[in-house]
Design a protein around this motif. Structure first.
Motif, PDB file in Angstrom:
ATOM      1  N   UNK A  26      17.998  47.376 -32.443  1.00  0.00           N
ATOM      2  CA  UNK A  26      17.379  47.734 -31.168  1.00  0.00           C
ATOM      3  C   UNK A  26      17.613  49.204 -30.877  1.00  0.00           C
ATOM      4  N   UNK A  27      16.634  49.855 -30.241  1.00  0.00           N
ATOM      5  CA  UNK A  27      16.862  51.260 -29.873  1.00  0.00           C
ATOM      6  C   UNK A  27      17.965  51.347 -28.831  1.00  0.00           C
ATOM      7  N   UNK A  28      18.705  52.445 -28.805  1.00  0.00           N
ATOM      8  CA  UNK A  28      19.779  52.563 -27.811  1.00  0.00           C
ATOM      9  C   UNK A  28      19.228  52.619 -26.395  1.00  0.00           C
ATOM     10  N   UNK A  29      20.054  52.236 -25.454  1.00  0.00           N
ATOM     11  CA  UNK A  29      19.715  52.357 -24.042  1.00  0.00           C
ATOM     12  C   UNK A  29      20.365  53.631 -23.532  1.00  0.00           C
ATOM     13  N   UNK A  30      19.567  54.466 -22.892  1.00  0.00           N
ATOM     14  CA  UNK A  30      20.050  55.745 -22.396  1.00  0.00           C
ATOM     15  C   UNK A  30      20.248  55.691 -20.884  1.00  0.00           C
ATOM     16  N   UNK A  31      21.238  56.458 -20.426  1.00  0.00           N
ATOM     17  CA  UNK A  31      21.528  56.571 -19.006  1.00  0.00           C
ATOM     18  C   UNK A  31      21.731  58.037 -18.655  1.00  0.00           C
ATOM     19  N   UNK A  32      21.189  58.435 -17.507  1.00  0.00           N
ATOM     20  CA  UNK A  32      21.452  59.752 -16.941  1.00  0.00           C
ATOM     21  C   UNK A  32      22.587  59.577 -15.938  1.00  0.00           C
ATOM     22  N   UNK A  33      23.620  60.380 -16.093  1.00  0.00           N
ATOM     23  CA  UNK A  33      24.787  60.299 -15.217  1.00  0.00           C
ATOM     24  C   UNK A  33      24.942  61.631 -14.500  1.00  0.00           C
ATOM     25  N   UNK A  34      24.875  61.574 -13.194  1.00  0.00           N
ATOM     26  CA  UNK A  34      25.109  62.758 -12.362  1.00  0.00           C
ATOM     27  C   UNK A  34      26.540  62.655 -11.844  1.00  0.00           C
ATOM     28  N   UNK A  35      27.322  63.685 -12.107  1.00  0.00           N
ATOM     29  CA  UNK A  35      28.699  63.736 -11.614  1.00  0.00           C
ATOM     30  C   UNK A  35      28.799  64.863 -10.607  1.00  0.00           C
TER      31      UNK A  35
END
Length: 103
Positions: free
Chosen positions: A3-12
């Motif tokens: 499966x393709x990876x799942x990406x997340x945008x993280x704002x810190x």
């Protein structure tokens, strides 16, 4: 087929011990934080990341199973809760990609 990876945008965002009078690399425990983040990048957990302009904190792109994994991994950051904290974690669906780039 994997499966393709799942990406997340993280704002810190900057935490209560951030000193706005000091540059990034002169903040308390910079070396520990940088080493920790480099380790996540070497593992392939963080794919891209860095500070946003002005006083806007940082943006990181993660490959992870979900927000819980990201929170668990970032909890070990020496800056967590004091210098930086998570403002937002959002699943990122890539629809556009420049030729020759991986993300």
């Amino acid at each position: 087929m994997a499966e393709p990876p799942t990406y997340y945008a993280v704002i810190r965002e900057r935490g209560p011990r951030w000193d706005p009078a000091r540059p990034l690399r002169e903040q308390e425990e910079w070396d520990l934080h940088a080493s920790f983040m480099d380790g996540l990048a070497e593992e392939g957990v963080i794919l891209r990341g860095g500070p946003l302009g002005g006083d806007d904190g940082a943006l990181h792109i993660f490959a992870a199973s979900g927000p819980e994994e990201i929170e668990r991994r970032l909890a070990a950051d020496p800056w967590e809760g004091t210098m930086l904290r998570n403002a937002r974690i959002a699943r990122w669906q890539i629809l556009l990609r420049a030729a020759g780039t991986s993300i």
